[in-house]
Design an enzyme around this catalytic site. Structure first.
Site, mmCIF file in Angstrom:
data_model
loop_
_atom_site.group_PDB
_atom_site.id
_atom_site.type_symbol
_atom_site.label_atom_id
_atom_site.label_comp_id
_atom_site.label_asym_id
_atom_site.label_seq_id
_atom_site.Cartn_x
_atom_site.Cartn_y
_atom_site.Cartn_z
ATOM 1 C CG HIS A 14 -1.713 -1.216 1.410
ATOM 2 N ND1 HIS A 14 -2.092 -1.695 2.650
ATOM 3 C CD2 HIS A 14 -2.216 -2.092 0.510
ATOM 4 C CE1 HIS A 14 -2.789 -2.808 2.505
ATOM 5 N NE2 HIS A 14 -2.881 -3.070 1.216
ATOM 6 C CG HIS A 66 -7.381 -11.937 3.042
ATOM 7 N ND1 HIS A 66 -6.936 -12.417 1.823
ATOM 8 C CD2 HIS A 66 -6.917 -10.665 3.131
ATOM 9 C CE1 HIS A 66 -6.233 -11.473 1.210
ATOM 10 N NE2 HIS A 66 -6.211 -10.403 1.981
#
Length: 430
Positions: free
Chosen positions: A108, A174
């Site tokens: 990220h 997830h």
């Protein structure tokens, strides 16, 4: 019936006429028995009873360089209720310890100072040593060997050189690692670009075991677990959170054993089985902070995918105020001939040539091959989303009316208020 869906920081209301055929698929976390404890008490109780591990204060004795891997701005981990207690215990065991809070950004963008203050509170953000991981800075990496997949494990030197490496985090379903938390703080959290790309290769993403809630035989989980061992991740504090992002359960202790216990606990509550597969499936990314971009929103979309029949329409309610979230993700979808052609191209890519964002547009392509997707998102980026092959709408009710015109008023509708907190299991026989 009106249903308040998480959307950005404010939410959005879905109106369902009583004449419609719909069902709601959600985690049962909200209905779990309440302990009556505060978030602080829940975390402290877990830390007082670590799983297969001494207390953190014992582990820290004699340790000079201690690193706590912390989640970044994209994760709604209630760090204010975790990190102060971890710091206190470490200093109980080693008063002179040099402690670094290492922000696990994975792939990220860098976390901002404002986001650090929001996450930890001003006292910790201003007074503790904080380092933000950069997966692209190869000079900041240490080579710890080869993972089961054959990819090299290169992790942040600060983590690799620690006398004691621990982490905080939260456990949720997830969409390709099975569950978040535990070992994910190392890979992808503080790993290099090279290692993340190897772990997220097309063959692994394509595995039928790389799905929500699956750990056994999941090649991505296997590599992540190995990374945690090789990095000597000794101890974790992980929480399970509710729809308000508050901790309702916590585990602490051995990185693998505590994580497994947390996953077992969550699995009791997060599974939802639809009565039948949907013609129209509505999902969200749980609101802020996870719905800041389209890249992250693929997660919540996979819940709608699992609930929908072939050719079903998926409505994704996600603000995406930061836009696409990844140049590679955006360009691949914008420039491809078709999702099917893009998928064929991706599956030919060798592990060591995996491209940034490839896994995300691989999963997005899989969805678009089988479903029309209508994005309910901020006005600023709707034209961009249309360039990428999505339809768009300003409001979830507008999107639903569009879908009903195509599928008919008798269409079966599945509403998934939080697509990242639920494990949708397809009905038997489907």
């Amino acid at each position: 019936m009106d249903i308040r869906l998480p959307y950005s920081k404010d939410g959005m209301t879905l109106h369902l006429d009583d004449s419609l055929d719909y069902e709601i698929l959600e985690s049962a976390i909200e209905s779990m028995p309440k302990s009556g404890k505060s978030e602080d008490e829940i975390v402290l109780d877990a830390m007082a009873h670590p799983i297969h591990s001494p207390r953190l204060s014992e582990l820290s004795k004699g340790k000079k360089r201690v690193v706590i891997i912390c989640s970044d701005h994209t994760r709604p981990v209630p760090s204010r209720h975790i990190i102060p207690f971890m710091l206190k215990e470490i200093r109980q065991g080693s008063p002179d310890a040099d402690i670094t809070l290492l922000i696990a950004t994975g792939f990220h963008r860098q976390t901002t100072k404002e986001e650090l203050i929001s996450k930890f509170g001003e006292e910790i953000a201003e007074n503790e040593k904080i380092q933000i991981h950069d997966s692209r800075d190869m000079d900041a990496m240490a080579n710890l060997g080869i993972l089961p997949s054959g990819a090299p494990l290169l992790i942040n030197k600060t983590a690799a050189e620690a006398d004691l490496l621990v982490s905080e985090g939260f456990i949720e379903t997830h969409f390709f690692a099975g569950f978040s938390g535990g070992r994910k703080s190392v890979l992808p959290g503080v790993s290099s670009k090279v290692t993340v790309l190897g772990n997220h290769c097309s063959a692994f993403i394509d595995s039928p075991y790389s799905r929500t809630g699956i750990l056994e035989n999941n090649p991505i989980h296997t590599d992540m677990t190995a990374a945690g061992r090789m990095a000597k991740l000794k101890y974790i504090v992980n929480v399970v959170i509710d729809s308000e992002k508050k901790a309702v359960h916590a585990v602490a202790g051995d990185a693998e054993a505590a994580h497994e216990a947390g996953c077992r606990f969550l699995r009791q509550y997060c599974q939802a089985v639809p009565k039948k597969l949907a013609d129209i499936a509505i999902s969200t990314n749980g609101g802020y902070p996870l719905d800041q971009n389209m890249y992250q929103s693929v997660k919540g979309m996979t819940a709608a995918e699992a609930a929908s029949k072939e050719g079903g329409i998926l409505i994704m309610v996600s603000d995406c105020g930061d836009g696409h979230g990844g140049e590679g993700f955006y360009n691949a979808l914008k420039d491809c001939e078709s999702p099917k052609a893009l998928m064929e191209e991706i599956l030919k890519v060798p592990q060591d040539e995996t491209k940034p964002d490839q896994w995300e547009y691989q999963i997005q392509s899989r969805i678009l091959i089988h479903h029309k997707v209508i994005y309910v998102m901020c006005e600023k980026y709707r034209s961009m989303a249309r360039e990428m092959g999505f339809e768009t709408a300003a409001d979830v009710n507008e999107a639903l009316q569009t879908a009903l015109k195509e599928k008919g008023r008798d269409a079966h509708i599945a509403v998934i208020p939080d697509g990242v907190s639920v494990m949708v299991k397809r009905p038997q026989g489907e």
